[in-house]
Enzyme design. Structure first.
Site, short mmCIF file in Angstrom:
data_model
loop_
_atom_site.label_atom_id
_atom_site.label_comp_id
_atom_site.label_asym_id
_atom_site.label_seq_id
_atom_site.Cartn_x
_atom_site.Cartn_y
_atom_site.Cartn_z
CB THR A 100 -0.92 0.01 1.23
OG1 THR A 100 -1.80 -1.12 1.18
CG2 THR A 100 -1.75 1.29 1.28
CE LYS A 175 -5.46 -1.52 1.79
NZ LYS A 175 -4.18 -2.24 1.76
#
Length: 297
Positions: A100, A175
């Protein structure tokens, strides 16, 4: 399966390791590397080959997957002394990043790899270690269509949902939205638990009562499962930490141990500021955990 493809996996943490295990279990030829060599042992027992460096991964693998804790770790893996970009010659055609990172960093990584003729797909995941082990992760993908098509059969070994959202960076943007939903739901659940306690309602009663209604969520189900199993799942930890805070107790034992959480919160908030988007609930959540993160232990 494209039998000719050899897969490399770099970053065998709590989520990366079970994803790599599922890739191996699906029959893909797999090479692995991790900064802490001991973490490679379960993969080697499952039939994977150990690589001595990221460069060796690039020299021997067609598609490389990464799952790392920070952008700086990704740069080390790519450009460090034995990094991917130092492979000579490189066999790698595609890097799929399950980490991420901010969308801008994903685009920067893609540009650096393109200079070495390696394509890039950002593919962060949601579902945690439990989802990784079960093969039920949701994968949010950004990249060119042909690159996503090459990665998809491997992604399917650990994911039940794969969504191609657009060009490089789109997966990371999604995300961030995913984390806003996750953290917002956890914050609301913690407030409900705190309120319920004042009226004699135990946390497991609250979770059970909302099951099947609009208030039920994956977060509430995982919280309830963790209560029933009496284990220390991340969602239970975060909900109970907020509940403690709302009742006047601060979890000092968590100080210094919330790096991944703070990274994801900071990413979402920085992205929101860049586009002028207010995130009041997530800002509150961030403030509470940032205070705990920096307490003297």
């Amino acid at each position: 399966m494209t039998a000719a493809l050899r897969i490399g996996y770099i970053g065998l943490g709590d989520i990366g390791a079970p994803m790599a295990e599922r890739i191996a279990a699906a029959g893909w030829p797999l090479s692995v590397w991790n900064r802490t060599p001991e973490k490679m042992q379960p993969l080697l027992a499952a039939g994977a080959q150990a690589a001595s460096s990221p460069a060796e991964i690039a020299e021997t693998c067609d598609v490389i997957f990464t799952c790392l804790g920070s952008v700086s770790a990704m740069h080390d893996v790519m450009s460090g002394e034995c990094g991917l970009l130092r492979a000579s010659p490189s066999k790698a055609r595609l890097l799929v990043d399950n980490s991420t990172v901010p969308p801008a960093d994903a685009m920067n990584l893609a540009s650096q790899l393109a200079d070495a003729s390696i394509h890039y797909v950002d593919a962060p995941v949601s579902g945690g270690a439990i989802g990784a082990r079960a093969g039920t992760l949701a994968v949010m993908v950004g990249g060119d269509r042909q690159d996503v098509a090459l990665a998809k059969p491997v992604l399917q070994s650990f994911a039940s949902k794969i969504t191609h959202l657009g060009p490089v960076g789109s997966g990371q943007a999604m995300k961030a939205c995913n984390q806003v939903l996750n953290f917002g739901t956890m914050a609301a659940l913690a407030e409900a638990v705190t309120l319920g306690r004042r009226y004699g309602l135990a946390p497991n009663m609250i979770v059970d009562a909302v099951a099947g209604g609009f208030a039920e969520s994956n977060v509430s189900r995982e919280f309830g499962r963790s209560l029933d199993a009496d284990d220390a799942s991340p969602i239970r930890l975060l909900v109970e930490t907020l509940d403690d805070y709302y009742r006047g107790t601060v979890r000092k034992d968590l100080a210094g141990n919330l790096d991944i959480l703070m990274k994801d919160l900071a990413m979402a908030l920085d992205m929101a500021r860049t586009r002028g988007v207010p995130l009041p609930v997530i800002s509150h959540f961030d403030s509470v955990f940032r205070m705990i993160q920096h307490l003297e232990t």
